[in-house]
Design an enzyme around this catalytic site. Structure first.
Site, PDB file in Angstrom:
ATOM      1  CB  CYS A 154      -0.965  -0.020   1.176  1.00 45.12           C
ATOM      2  SG  CYS A 154      -0.216   0.152   2.811  1.00 45.12           S
ATOM      3  NE  ARG A 166      -4.535   1.275   1.879  1.00 48.09           N
ATOM      4  CZ  ARG A 166      -4.483   1.932   0.738  1.00 48.09           C
ATOM      5  NH1 ARG A 166      -5.426   1.761  -0.171  1.00 48.09           N
ATOM      6  NH2 ARG A 166      -3.495   2.762   0.485  1.00 48.09           N
ATOM      7  CG  ASP A 193      -5.053   4.800   3.424  1.00 54.84           C
ATOM      8  OD1 ASP A 193      -5.029   4.318   4.576  1.00 54.84           O
ATOM      9  OD2 ASP A 193      -4.110   5.442   2.938  1.00 54.84           O
TER      10      ASP A 193
END
Length: 151
Positions: A9, A15, A124
């Site tokens: 990410c 994440r 996110d």
């Protein structure tokens, strides 16, 4: 054959550490031995542990991510891993931009493993604080990924 998977990410504090922790636990439960790791496409949080909110949300769901340390994806990752899994299209494209000439490792979206009714990208939670829906989505994707690995 896939033996090593890298999750990625932006900052490698929300994440991708969650994806790594969830997949690691589910692989262990399935009796599969694969190496999993995570990295970010930016160096903003290099050397830091995951976001404290991600650690707590993961722990509540039974996952351990507190020992992970943020790192940046490198050209070496394109040789070290059999599959690179991005959390969203922007990061997938950023990873592709880093691809060394001749590297053939696939770079796919985490959502590519999920049923059609799951969001196309893993959102996110850094700014929203909404970690539980992200964990739920990652669990669905992880189950589908592991099913593919087993077949």
């Amino acid at each position: 054959m896939i033996n090593k998977i890298l999750f990625a990410c932006l900052g490698n504090i929300c994440r991708s550490p969650l994806a790594e922790g969830i997949v690691r636990a589910k692989l262990q439960n399935a009796g599969l031995e694969l190496e999993v790791d995570s990295a970010g496409t930016s160096a903003w949080h290099r050397g830091n542990p995951p976001d404290a909110r991600a650690i707590v949300a993961a722990r509540v769901k039974g996952y351990s991510i507190e020992d992970q340390i943020s790192r940046v994806i490198t050209a070496k990752d394109f040789q070290a891993f059999d599959l690179i899994v991005a959390m969203d299209e922007t990061n997938r494209q950023n990873i592709e931009d880093l691809r060394p000439e001749g590297a053939t490792v696939p770079v796919v979206l985490m959502s590519s493993f999920a049923p059609d009714d799951v969001s196309a990208e893993v959102p996110d939670p850094y700014y929203t604080g909404k970690f539980d829906p992200v964990i739920a989505q990652l669990e669905i994707c992880a189950d589908a990924l592991i099913s593919q690995l087993k077949s």
